[in-house]
Structure formats: C-alpha cells, structure tokens
Write a protein that holds these residues in place. Structure first.
Motif, PDB file in Angstrom:
ATOM      1  N   PHE A 235      95.409  42.932 -37.245  1.00  0.00           N
ATOM      2  CA  PHE A 235      96.149  44.030 -37.852  1.00  0.00           C
ATOM      3  C   PHE A 235      95.195  45.151 -38.253  1.00  0.00           C
ATOM      4  O   PHE A 235      95.493  46.348 -38.053  1.00  0.00           O
ATOM      5  CB  PHE A 235      96.881  43.537 -39.104  1.00  0.00           C
ATOM      6  N   ALA A 236      94.066  44.791 -38.818  1.00  0.00           N
ATOM      7  CA  ALA A 236      93.072  45.798 -39.221  1.00  0.00           C
ATOM      8  C   ALA A 236      92.534  46.540 -38.001  1.00  0.00           C
ATOM      9  O   ALA A 236      92.367  47.766 -38.024  1.00  0.00           O
ATOM     10  CB  ALA A 236      91.934  45.147 -39.996  1.00  0.00           C
ATOM     11  N   ALA A 237      92.261  45.795 -36.923  1.00  0.00           N
ATOM     12  CA  ALA A 237      91.762  46.434 -35.697  1.00  0.00           C
ATOM     13  C   ALA A 237      92.773  47.448 -35.166  1.00  0.00           C
ATOM     14  O   ALA A 237      92.404  48.551 -34.728  1.00  0.00           O
ATOM     15  CB  ALA A 237      91.465  45.373 -34.642  1.00  0.00           C
ATOM     16  N   GLY A 238      94.054  47.096 -35.209  1.00  0.00           N
ATOM     17  CA  GLY A 238      95.079  48.029 -34.751  1.00  0.00           C
ATOM     18  C   GLY A 238      95.203  49.249 -35.652  1.00  0.00           C
ATOM     19  O   GLY A 238      95.413  50.365 -35.173  1.00  0.00           O
ATOM     20  N   ALA A 239      95.066  49.029 -36.955  1.00  0.00           N
ATOM     21  CA  ALA A 239      95.124  50.149 -37.898  1.00  0.00           C
ATOM     22  C   ALA A 239      93.978  51.121 -37.655  1.00  0.00           C
ATOM     23  O   ALA A 239      94.149  52.348 -37.715  1.00  0.00           O
ATOM     24  CB  ALA A 239      95.077  49.621 -39.331  1.00  0.00           C
ATOM     25  N   ILE A 240      92.801  50.585 -37.369  1.00  0.00           N
ATOM     26  CA  ILE A 240      91.634  51.429 -37.082  1.00  0.00           C
ATOM     27  C   ILE A 240      91.875  52.249 -35.814  1.00  0.00           C
ATOM     28  O   ILE A 240      91.559  53.441 -35.748  1.00  0.00           O
ATOM     29  CB  ILE A 240      90.370  50.561 -36.940  1.00  0.00           C
ATOM     30  N   LEU A 241      92.483  51.609 -34.816  1.00  0.00           N
ATOM     31  CA  LEU A 241      92.751  52.314 -33.565  1.00  0.00           C
ATOM     32  C   LEU A 241      93.769  53.438 -33.768  1.00  0.00           C
ATOM     33  O   LEU A 241      93.579  54.560 -33.282  1.00  0.00           O
ATOM     34  CB  LEU A 241      93.260  51.329 -32.513  1.00  0.00           C
ATOM     35  N   VAL A 242      94.844  53.149 -34.502  1.00  0.00           N
ATOM     36  CA  VAL A 242      95.895  54.146 -34.710  1.00  0.00           C
ATOM     37  C   VAL A 242      95.402  55.305 -35.581  1.00  0.00           C
ATOM     38  O   VAL A 242      95.649  56.482 -35.286  1.00  0.00           O
ATOM     39  CB  VAL A 242      97.139  53.486 -35.347  1.00  0.00           C
ATOM     40  N   ALA A 243      94.682  54.974 -36.660  1.00  0.00           N
ATOM     41  CA  ALA A 243      94.285  56.004 -37.627  1.00  0.00           C
ATOM     42  C   ALA A 243      93.022  56.745 -37.231  1.00  0.00           C
ATOM     43  O   ALA A 243      92.907  57.959 -37.446  1.00  0.00           O
ATOM     44  CB  ALA A 243      94.094  55.377 -39.006  1.00  0.00           C
ATOM     45  N   ALA A 244      92.049  56.016 -36.657  1.00  0.00           N
ATOM     46  CA  ALA A 244      90.744  56.624 -36.372  1.00  0.00           C
ATOM     47  C   ALA A 244      90.411  56.671 -34.893  1.00  0.00           C
ATOM     48  O   ALA A 244      89.395  57.281 -34.505  1.00  0.00           O
ATOM     49  CB  ALA A 244      89.645  55.864 -37.112  1.00  0.00           C
ATOM     50  N   HIS A 245      91.230  56.033 -34.055  1.00  0.00           N
ATOM     51  CA  HIS A 245      90.997  56.003 -32.598  1.00  0.00           C
ATOM     52  C   HIS A 245      89.640  55.405 -32.263  1.00  0.00           C
ATOM     53  O   HIS A 245      88.967  55.842 -31.327  1.00  0.00           O
ATOM     54  CB  HIS A 245      91.142  57.407 -32.003  1.00  0.00           C
ATOM     55  N   LYS A 246      89.247  54.375 -33.007  1.00  0.00           N
ATOM     56  CA  LYS A 246      87.967  53.701 -32.788  1.00  0.00           C
ATOM     57  C   LYS A 246      88.213  52.282 -32.285  1.00  0.00           C
ATOM     58  O   LYS A 246      89.046  51.559 -32.825  1.00  0.00           O
ATOM     59  CB  LYS A 246      87.149  53.641 -34.082  1.00  0.00           C
ATOM     60  N   LYS A 247      87.463  51.901 -31.252  1.00  0.00           N
ATOM     61  CA  LYS A 247      87.542  50.548 -30.708  1.00  0.00           C
ATOM     62  C   LYS A 247      86.235  49.780 -30.872  1.00  0.00           C
ATOM     63  O   LYS A 247      86.247  48.555 -30.976  1.00  0.00           O
ATOM     64  CB  LYS A 247      87.900  50.591 -29.213  1.00  0.00           C
ATOM     65  N   ASP A 248      85.114  50.500 -30.882  1.00  0.00           N
ATOM     66  CA  ASP A 248      83.797  49.861 -30.901  1.00  0.00           C
ATOM     67  C   ASP A 248      83.244  49.798 -32.315  1.00  0.00           C
ATOM     68  O   ASP A 248      83.339  50.761 -33.095  1.00  0.00           O
ATOM     69  CB  ASP A 248      82.829  50.617 -29.994  1.00  0.00           C
ATOM     70  N   ILE A 249      82.645  48.679 -32.638  1.00  0.00           N
ATOM     71  CA  ILE A 249      82.087  48.463 -33.971  1.00  0.00           C
ATOM     72  C   ILE A 249      80.994  49.472 -34.278  1.00  0.00           C
ATOM     73  O   ILE A 249      80.868  49.951 -35.409  1.00  0.00           O
ATOM     74  CB  ILE A 249      81.550  47.015 -34.074  1.00  0.00           C
ATOM     75  N   SER A 250      80.216  49.851 -33.270  1.00  0.00           N
ATOM     76  CA  SER A 250      79.119  50.800 -33.470  1.00  0.00           C
ATOM     77  C   SER A 250      79.605  52.184 -33.867  1.00  0.00           C
ATOM     78  O   SER A 250      78.825  53.004 -34.369  1.00  0.00           O
ATOM     79  CB  SER A 250      78.271  50.891 -32.196  1.00  0.00           C
ATOM     80  N   ASP A 251      80.899  52.452 -33.674  1.00  0.00           N
ATOM     81  CA  ASP A 251      81.462  53.759 -34.042  1.00  0.00           C
ATOM     82  C   ASP A 251      82.155  53.734 -35.404  1.00  0.00           C
ATOM     83  O   ASP A 251      82.786  54.721 -35.795  1.00  0.00           O
ATOM     84  CB  ASP A 251      82.482  54.212 -32.978  1.00  0.00           C
ATOM     85  N   MET A 252      82.053  52.602 -36.124  1.00  0.00           N
ATOM     86  CA  MET A 252      82.796  52.457 -37.380  1.00  0.00           C
ATOM     87  C   MET A 252      81.922  52.610 -38.621  1.00  0.00           C
ATOM     88  O   MET A 252      82.378  52.334 -39.734  1.00  0.00           O
ATOM     89  CB  MET A 252      83.510  51.098 -37.402  1.00  0.00           C
ATOM     90  N   ASP A 253      80.680  53.046 -38.461  1.00  0.00           N
ATOM     91  CA  ASP A 253      79.798  53.235 -39.608  1.00  0.00           C
ATOM     92  C   ASP A 253      80.420  54.203 -40.606  1.00  0.00           C
ATOM     93  O   ASP A 253      80.801  55.332 -40.249  1.00  0.00           O
ATOM     94  CB  ASP A 253      78.438  53.765 -39.166  1.00  0.00           C
ATOM     95  N   GLY A 254      80.540  53.781 -41.847  1.00  0.00           N
ATOM     96  CA  GLY A 254      81.074  54.630 -42.898  1.00  0.00           C
ATOM     97  C   GLY A 254      82.574  54.776 -42.911  1.00  0.00           C
ATOM     98  O   GLY A 254      83.134  55.417 -43.813  1.00  0.00           O
ATOM     99  N   LEU A 255      83.272  54.171 -41.950  1.00  0.00           N
ATOM    100  CA  LEU A 255      84.721  54.354 -41.834  1.00  0.00           C
ATOM    101  C   LEU A 255      85.470  53.704 -42.998  1.00  0.00           C
ATOM    102  O   LEU A 255      86.572  54.123 -43.349  1.00  0.00           O
ATOM    103  CB  LEU A 255      85.204  53.790 -40.494  1.00  0.00           C
ATOM    104  N   GLY A 256      84.873  52.688 -43.594  1.00  0.00           N
ATOM    105  CA  GLY A 256      85.520  52.001 -44.705  1.00  0.00           C
ATOM    106  C   GLY A 256      85.739  52.879 -45.924  1.00  0.00           C
ATOM    107  O   GLY A 256      86.618  52.601 -46.743  1.00  0.00           O
TER     108      GLY A 256
END
Length: 491
Positions: free
Chosen positions: A351-372
């Motif tokens: 569910f969290a992975a899908g929320a990240i995709l919908v809200a931030a359009h991010k799939k790769d962990i390396s692109d999620m720095d600071g997203l939290g």
C-alpha cells in the motif's frame, strides 16, 4: 447475519463476490455505483466470515456437498480452524484493499477499471472457496480458478511487458499444478480411495513410508503459488500489475492460497505424525531454507521498491513452508499464524509503495531520499510494516516467528533456527534503509518536493488500518492464535 446456519454463510460468502462481479460489469459506465457495489459486497462478506468464525470458535464444523463428480469424489465445502483463519484474513483485507483501490485506480488514472474490479471479486470468491474446500479435489479446482481469474489483473496494463509477465505467470502456475500437484492428487486417490481432509491425515497405514517423500515433494513443488525456488519467477514477473493487484497477490489471495494448500496437505492429507515418522520432509526443508536466504539476498540488490518487496515475499512464504515441513505442533502454529501476520505487514508495504507511486511518481528506492518528510504518514506506515516483517516487538510479526523458532528448538533443528535468525537480520538490511533514506537523507541535488503531498484519503485510510493492525496483533493475537492452535492440534 444472525440466524444463518454455517452452511448458508459459506454459500453466501462465495456467491456474493461472484454476483457482485456481474453487477460491476453492468454498472461499468457508472464508476460511483461500480465502486459502491464493490464496497458493499466486501463489507457483507467480511461480516459473514466473522460470524462464521464465531461459530467455528464455538466448536461448530459446518460442511456440505455440492455434487458428486465421480463416485467417491465430491465438490464439497467444510470449515475447520486453518481454513477459517485464512478466510478471515482474505475477507478483512479484501475490504481494506477495495477502499485502497478506489483511491489508487482514480489517482493513477488507470484504464479498464471495470474489468479490474470484476476480476478482483472473482479472485476473492475463488480464494474463499479454496479456504472452505472440504477435500483436495475441490481445493485443486479453486486453486486453478484463482490462477485464471488473476491473469487479467496481472496483464491489466495491456503492454508487451504485461503480456510477457502474464505468460510467465500462467506458465509456471499451471505447469506446476498440472505437472506435479495433479499427479500427487491422483496418486493419493489411488492409494487411499479418498481425497477428503481428515484430522491426522489419510495416508498413514496406506502409503509405504519409503515413498512418502516423493509424494510430499510432488505436492510441495506442485503448489507453485508458494514460490519455492526454482518455481518462484512468476512472482517478481507479476509486479507489472497495478499495486492493489500486487497487494492481492502478495498478501491476500494468490501466495497465501499456495502456502495454505501446503499446510492443508501437511495436516489433513499426510498428518504431522506420518511426516515426522517417515521423514517425508527431511530433505525438502533445505529447499525452503535456501529460498528464505537466497531470496533475501536478491531483495537487497533490487532498487525498484516493488521488486524488492516481491523477493521479500518469496522469503516470507518459505517461513510458512518450513514450518509445515518440520511438522511439529509449534512450527505448525507459527506457520499458520504467519499467514495472518505476514499478510497485514506485507499489504502495508505494498500500500505504501502504491501511495508513493501515485503521489510522488517514484518507483526506485534511490529516488526516495528525503521523501518521508513530505509523506510522513506513508513512510511511518512503511516503517511499521517493515518492523513487523522483521519480527520485532511490539508488532504482530514477532509471534509467528517466535513459534516457528520454538518449532526449530523442539526438533533441535539448530541450522534451521540459524536460518531464521539470519533471515531476520537480512530483513533489517533490505527494509529499514528505505525508511532511513526517506526520513533522514537529503534529496538529490536539484530535486524539490514542494509539489508532493500524501496520497488520496482512501489510500491513507487503508494504510492506516493495516499498519495499526500490525501493532494491535502484538497485543491481541488471540483470534488467529486460537485458530492456529486448533489447526495444529486437530481440535
């Protein structure tokens, strides 16, 4: 729901999603009506199953035959504690996933949403039918229907990659079930003259113990949905599907039907005493142990979040298979409980992975720095789900791992106990860095998150429920624990 007999509840729980799938298709041009049908049906099915759970806990074991296929083999349904546990998980999480799916499918502007919801309903109907199966033939039939009904979900996007993944999905799952599982069922029928599930099993005294390991292997590898290596590649391939489908595949229906089938075979076809006395699982445990460790190591190499979670699922499924193969009371309790504990934790991660995709359009962990820092609810839930998967208190995942470990101690399987401990360390290594990077790392140079906010409210509601459940199940695991004990002890 009051006043309904157990047999009536079973029938309604299976038939209502099937009827809903037809109504969803008819309401396809009216999205609000289509989604209302999905939610109302999911609520009613969850209430039916919870009512049935109360009856089973009171000692009732409702059952009925639909019709006789050939003399001695019926399409039949019955409820015992293990099936009740699985049905509870599936029905509750179908409701939660339906709420989540509405926000995801709309927020991500997915096409073919009517087909998605209709296939989803059929998949849940076949999952509940599998949970309530009264014999191995019925379980096999429901298992195959589930494979076919989830194929449109895997190939939902309609791209070349999705179609290729769908071929892998069908090829492995149908190939293993027809090539191995069906053969095992035929051999069991020829030896015993029955396929009914029975406390203590049906093979003791009828099958030469020297051949027990071969027959057991046909069942274990024939259940491709359990994703034992080398029959695991369908699961990462299926990650091309929308995230609600991934949640369905990895937490609710497909993979859990696989490990549930192995537990049913262990407890009600072989019987734990026959397995331990014949040594049927002695060599198969190493396939499960290797799958646990190797898939964890592969997970560490994946930068794509859903791919990492897919290999994590492969590892966690083999915890359940390992508990079944060891086949003592404590390991069976742990394996049964892990169906529920892993389901709530892993669905939270997807569910969290899908929320990240919908809200931030991010799939790769390396692109999620600071997203939290801009999606704190999503990543807090992800952290909770991760800690439950790892097995730390105060999260529900601790209890299933605890009983699995006790099973290894009970049988003095010190190498397998070490495998479980190493796996937990690997869980830490591939899950917690995601949250650490999201909350504490600086965004990449030039990356600005000012336009990003949390996912739609329906998605956050689902994530909040499942992450809270991971905590509640630490303090109140009795509904699943009691059913797991009854299943393991034949009550």
């Amino acid at each position: 729901m009051i006043g309904l007999a157990g047999e009536q509840i079973i029938q309604l729980a299976i038939l209502m999603p099937l009827v809903a799938s037809v109504l969803i298709v008819l309401a396809g041009k009216k999205p609000n009506l289509r989604e209302a049908i999905t939610l109302i049906t999911a609520v009613m099915v969850a209430l039916l199953v919870m009512t049935l759970a109360g009856q089973v806990n009171a000692g009732e074991r409702p059952s009925f035959d639909v019709f006789e296929v050939i003399p001695g083999i019926n399409i039949s349904f019955s409820v015992e504690p293990l099936g009740m546990l699985f049905a509870l998980v599936a029905s509750i999480l179908w409701l939660v996933t339906s709420i989540y799916a509405i926000g995801y499918m709309r927020g991500h502007h997915e096409k073919n949403q009517t087909r998605f919801y209709a296939a989803f309903a059929i998949a849940i109907a076949s999952t509940l039918a599998a949970a309530f199966s009264g014999n191995m033939f019925t379980l096999f039939l429901c298992y195959e229907i589930l494979t076919l009904s989830t194929y449109p979900l895997v190939t939902h996007a309609g791209t070349k990659e999705a179609k290729r993944s769908g071929r892998i999905y069908l090829g492995i799952l149908l190939g293993t079930s027809i090539g191995f599982q069906l053969l095992a069922i035929l051999l069991t029928w020829s030896v015993t003259g029955t396929l009914d599930f029975k406390d203590g099993g049906i093979l003791a005294g009828k099958l030469d113990p020297a051949y027990a390991g071969i027959l057991y292997a046909l069942f274990v590898f024939g259940v491709g949905k359990a994703a034992i290596m080398p029959f695991h590649k369908w699961l990462p391939a299926a990650m091309v599907a929308p995230t609600p489908v991934s949640a369905l595949l990895h937490a609710v229906a497909v993979v859990k039907t696989g490990v549930f089938a192995i537990l049913k075979v262990t407890i009600y076809i072989f019987g734990s005493d026959f397995i331990t006395s014949s040594g049927a699982g002695d060599w198969l445990i190493w396939f499960a142990a290797v799958t646990i460790l190797l898939s964890s190591l592969i997970a560490m190499t994946k930068d794509n979040l859903k791919a990492r979670l897919a290999y994590s699922t492969i590892s966690q499924l083999s915890y359940i298979v390992l508990g079944a193969l060891v086949a003592v009371e404590m390991s069976l309790i742990g394996a049964s409980m892990h169906i529920a504990m892993h389901a709530f934790a892993k669905i939270t991660l997807f569910f969290a992975a899908g929320a990240i995709l919908v809200a931030a359009h991010k799939k790769d962990i390396s692109d999620m720095d600071g997203l939290g820092r801009v999606m704190p609810i999503t990543f807090a839930a992800f952290t909770i789900g991760s800690l439950s998967i790892i097995g730390l208190p105060p999260f529900g995942g601790m209890w299933s791992k605890w009983y699995l470990a006790l099973g290894m101690v009970q049988t003095e399987q010190w190498v397998l106990l070490t495998v479980l401990m190493l796996s937990s360390l690997l869980n830490i290594a591939y899950l917690l860095p995601i949250s650490v990077r999201a909350f504490f790392a600086k965004p990449k140079e030039g990356v600005v998150y000012t336009q990003i906010k949390e996912a739609p409210i329906s998605m956050l509601m689902a994530i909040g429920f499942t992450s809270l459940a991971c905590i509640v199940l630490f303090f109140y695991s009795d509904p699943f624990y009691n059913l797991a004990v009854d299943a393991a002890t034949g009550r």
